[in-house]
Design a protein around this motif. Structure first.
Motif, PDB file in Angstrom:
ATOM      1  N   GLN A  56       0.821  -1.201   0.000  1.00  0.00           N
ATOM      2  CA  GLN A  56       0.000   0.000   0.000  1.00  0.00           C
ATOM      3  C   GLN A  56       0.862   1.261   0.000  1.00  0.00           C
ATOM      4  O   GLN A  56       0.578   2.226  -0.714  1.00  0.00           O
ATOM      5  CB  GLN A  56      -0.930   0.004   1.211  1.00  0.00           C
ATOM      6  CG  GLN A  56      -1.866   1.200   1.278  1.00  0.00           C
ATOM      7  CD  GLN A  56      -2.755   1.169   2.506  1.00  0.00           C
ATOM      8  OE1 GLN A  56      -2.463   0.505   3.488  1.00  0.00           O
ATOM      9  NE2 GLN A  56      -3.854   1.892   2.460  1.00  0.00           N
ATOM     10  N   ARG A  57       1.938   1.235   0.786  1.00  0.00           N
ATOM     11  CA  ARG A  57       2.833   2.393   0.854  1.00  0.00           C
ATOM     12  C   ARG A  57       3.513   2.620  -0.495  1.00  0.00           C
ATOM     13  O   ARG A  57       3.651   3.764  -0.942  1.00  0.00           O
ATOM     14  CB  ARG A  57       3.872   2.158   1.951  1.00  0.00           C
ATOM     15  CG  ARG A  57       4.785   3.353   2.252  1.00  0.00           C
ATOM     16  CD  ARG A  57       4.029   4.499   2.933  1.00  0.00           C
ATOM     17  NE  ARG A  57       4.924   5.507   3.457  1.00  0.00           N
ATOM     18  CZ  ARG A  57       5.424   5.504   4.699  1.00  0.00           C
ATOM     19  NH1 ARG A  57       5.073   4.568   5.554  1.00  0.00           N
ATOM     20  NH2 ARG A  57       6.239   6.458   5.086  1.00  0.00           N
ATOM     21  N   ARG A  58       3.914   1.544  -1.171  1.00  0.00           N
ATOM     22  CA  ARG A  58       4.566   1.708  -2.464  1.00  0.00           C
ATOM     23  C   ARG A  58       3.580   2.230  -3.508  1.00  0.00           C
ATOM     24  O   ARG A  58       3.944   3.072  -4.338  1.00  0.00           O
ATOM     25  CB  ARG A  58       5.182   0.392  -2.941  1.00  0.00           C
ATOM     26  CG  ARG A  58       5.951   0.553  -4.234  1.00  0.00           C
ATOM     27  CD  ARG A  58       6.680  -0.685  -4.663  1.00  0.00           C
ATOM     28  NE  ARG A  58       7.765  -1.043  -3.762  1.00  0.00           N
ATOM     29  CZ  ARG A  58       8.788  -1.816  -4.111  1.00  0.00           C
ATOM     30  NH1 ARG A  58       8.863  -2.303  -5.349  1.00  0.00           N
ATOM     31  NH2 ARG A  58       9.731  -2.107  -3.245  1.00  0.00           N
ATOM     32  N   GLU A  59       2.362   1.748  -3.484  1.00  0.00           N
ATOM     33  CA  GLU A  59       1.346   2.249  -4.409  1.00  0.00           C
ATOM     34  C   GLU A  59       1.103   3.738  -4.178  1.00  0.00           C
ATOM     35  O   GLU A  59       0.980   4.512  -5.124  1.00  0.00           O
ATOM     36  CB  GLU A  59       0.047   1.463  -4.235  1.00  0.00           C
ATOM     37  CG  GLU A  59       0.126   0.032  -4.743  1.00  0.00           C
ATOM     38  CD  GLU A  59      -1.089  -0.792  -4.357  1.00  0.00           C
ATOM     39  OE1 GLU A  59      -2.010  -0.230  -3.718  1.00  0.00           O
ATOM     40  OE2 GLU A  59      -1.122  -1.994  -4.686  1.00  0.00           O
ATOM     41  N   ALA A  60       1.031   4.117  -2.898  1.00  0.00           N
ATOM     42  CA  ALA A  60       0.855   5.537  -2.573  1.00  0.00           C
ATOM     43  C   ALA A  60       2.039   6.347  -3.070  1.00  0.00           C
ATOM     44  O   ALA A  60       1.872   7.448  -3.624  1.00  0.00           O
ATOM     45  CB  ALA A  60       0.681   5.705  -1.060  1.00  0.00           C
ATOM     46  N   ALA A  61       3.239   5.804  -2.881  1.00  0.00           N
ATOM     47  CA  ALA A  61       4.446   6.507  -3.317  1.00  0.00           C
ATOM     48  C   ALA A  61       4.454   6.700  -4.822  1.00  0.00           C
ATOM     49  O   ALA A  61       4.761   7.795  -5.314  1.00  0.00           O
ATOM     50  CB  ALA A  61       5.688   5.732  -2.875  1.00  0.00           C
ATOM     51  N   ASN A  62       4.120   5.661  -5.571  1.00  0.00           N
ATOM     52  CA  ASN A  62       4.126   5.785  -7.032  1.00  0.00           C
ATOM     53  C   ASN A  62       3.129   6.840  -7.501  1.00  0.00           C
ATOM     54  O   ASN A  62       3.411   7.611  -8.422  1.00  0.00           O
ATOM     55  CB  ASN A  62       3.818   4.429  -7.666  1.00  0.00           C
ATOM     56  CG  ASN A  62       4.998   3.476  -7.603  1.00  0.00           C
ATOM     57  OD1 ASN A  62       6.151   3.900  -7.665  1.00  0.00           O
ATOM     58  ND2 ASN A  62       4.728   2.185  -7.468  1.00  0.00           N
ATOM     59  N   ALA A  63       1.970   6.900  -6.854  1.00  0.00           N
ATOM     60  CA  ALA A  63       0.979   7.909  -7.221  1.00  0.00           C
ATOM     61  C   ALA A  63       1.467   9.310  -6.858  1.00  0.00           C
ATOM     62  O   ALA A  63       1.314  10.260  -7.644  1.00  0.00           O
ATOM     63  CB  ALA A  63      -0.348   7.610  -6.534  1.00  0.00           C
ATOM     64  N   ALA A  64       2.057   9.440  -5.669  1.00  0.00           N
ATOM     65  CA  ALA A  64       2.564  10.742  -5.232  1.00  0.00           C
ATOM     66  C   ALA A  64       3.709  11.208  -6.123  1.00  0.00           C
ATOM     67  O   ALA A  64       3.794  12.394  -6.478  1.00  0.00           O
ATOM     68  CB  ALA A  64       3.016  10.662  -3.781  1.00  0.00           C
ATOM     69  N   LEU A  65       4.592  10.291  -6.479  1.00  0.00           N
ATOM     70  CA  LEU A  65       5.721  10.642  -7.334  1.00  0.00           C
ATOM     71  C   LEU A  65       5.250  11.085  -8.719  1.00  0.00           C
ATOM     72  O   LEU A  65       5.780  12.044  -9.287  1.00  0.00           O
ATOM     73  CB  LEU A  65       6.670   9.448  -7.460  1.00  0.00           C
ATOM     74  CG  LEU A  65       7.397   9.038  -6.172  1.00  0.00           C
ATOM     75  CD1 LEU A  65       8.145   7.722  -6.380  1.00  0.00           C
ATOM     76  CD2 LEU A  65       8.348  10.118  -5.695  1.00  0.00           C
ATOM     77  N   ALA A  66       4.251  10.386  -9.253  1.00  0.00           N
ATOM     78  CA  ALA A  66       3.707  10.779 -10.550  1.00  0.00           C
ATOM     79  C   ALA A  66       3.090  12.171 -10.471  1.00  0.00           C
ATOM     80  O   ALA A  66       3.180  12.956 -11.424  1.00  0.00           O
ATOM     81  CB  ALA A  66       2.662   9.754 -11.005  1.00  0.00           C
ATOM     82  N   CYS A  67       2.508  12.491  -9.333  1.00  0.00           N
ATOM     83  CA  CYS A  67       1.859  13.788  -9.139  1.00  0.00           C
ATOM     84  C   CYS A  67       2.851  14.937  -9.249  1.00  0.00           C
ATOM     85  O   CYS A  67       2.518  16.012  -9.766  1.00  0.00           O
ATOM     86  CB  CYS A  67       1.172  13.801  -7.775  1.00  0.00           C
ATOM     87  SG  CYS A  67       0.152  15.250  -7.460  1.00  0.00           S
TER      88      CYS A  67
END
Length: 226
Positions: A56-67
């Motif tokens: 879950q943390r990695r999925e959140a990170a990938n979304a935040a990084l894309a942002c």
């Protein structure tokens, strides 16, 4: 303006958004190559359900990084909030190959005196991996502040975060906040210093201190003028 290679080296996913999310977004908007290195999964010290929480943390990170426009990220799995149990050399050996592969012009990382032990060791490993030896890679190194760690350290002249480098993020501040929304599990309610309101107040204060709407503040660790 030539494209620059930017690398943020952080202990945990969310540190990058808290510490320099607006600056990373600004780099990306200017066409710079922006990448991230996370040293731990950020949840391993919390006990049961670690694997699901790490995903879950990695999925959140990938979304935040894309942002904020980060193009690529490396996720390591060093022990969360237990990096002090590792020899510094082992941590440095995890950082060096990423630096060699990315060859950054600018590196953003933690302040050396953060309360969080992982933050301190990531700073030390980054500075060690980037020793200014003859002929070695010599990026500019900037240290960011992380709310709920930097300001929680025992106050003294030796541990103070004293910013001497400011980045105007008036145009990318909303992207920083949008990135933090993906880390909702890590954020807290006001008046916690790791709340959206506190992050906003800090950015506004750092901006007001230099006469702009919003800013991120850094301590310059090294810059070699050529």
């Amino acid at each position: 303006m030539s494209t620059r290679r930017v690398l943020v080296i952080a202990a945990h996913a969310d540190d990058e958004a808290l510490g320099c999310g607006g600056t990373l977004a600004l780099h990306a908007s200017r066409g710079d190559e922006v990448r991230a290195l996370f040293m731990t999964d950020g949840v391993g010290s919390r006990g049961a359900g670690e694997d699901a929480a790490a995903r879950q943390r990695r999925e959140a990170a990938n979304a935040a990084l894309a942002c904020v426009g980060v193009q690529d990220a490396t996720f390591l799995a060093l022990p969360d909030n237990q990096m002090d149990g590792l020899p510094l050399l082992e941590i440095v050996r995890q950082v060096e190959p990423v630096i060699s592969a990315y060859r950054p012009d600018i590196v953003y990382t933690h302040h050396f005196a953060d309360l969080n032990v992982d933050h301190r060791l990531v700073h030390q490993a980054t500075m060690t991996a980037l020793r200014p030896q003859p002929g070695a890679l010599a990026p500019t190194i900037l240290c960011f502040e992380v709310p709920s760690s930097t300001e929680w350290q025992t106050p003294s002249a030796q541990t103070a975060f004293i910013p001497n480098w400011f980045q105007d993020i008036s145009g990318t501040f909303e992207r920083k906040i949008a990135a933090l929304e993906f880390y909702a599990e890590e954020m807290r309610a006001w008046p916690h210093s790791r709340s959206i309101e506190a992050v906003t107040h800090l950015a506004r204060w750092r901006g007001a201190s230099i006469g702009v709407e919003a800013a991120e503040a850094f301590m310059l660790a090294r810059h070699i003028a050529r």
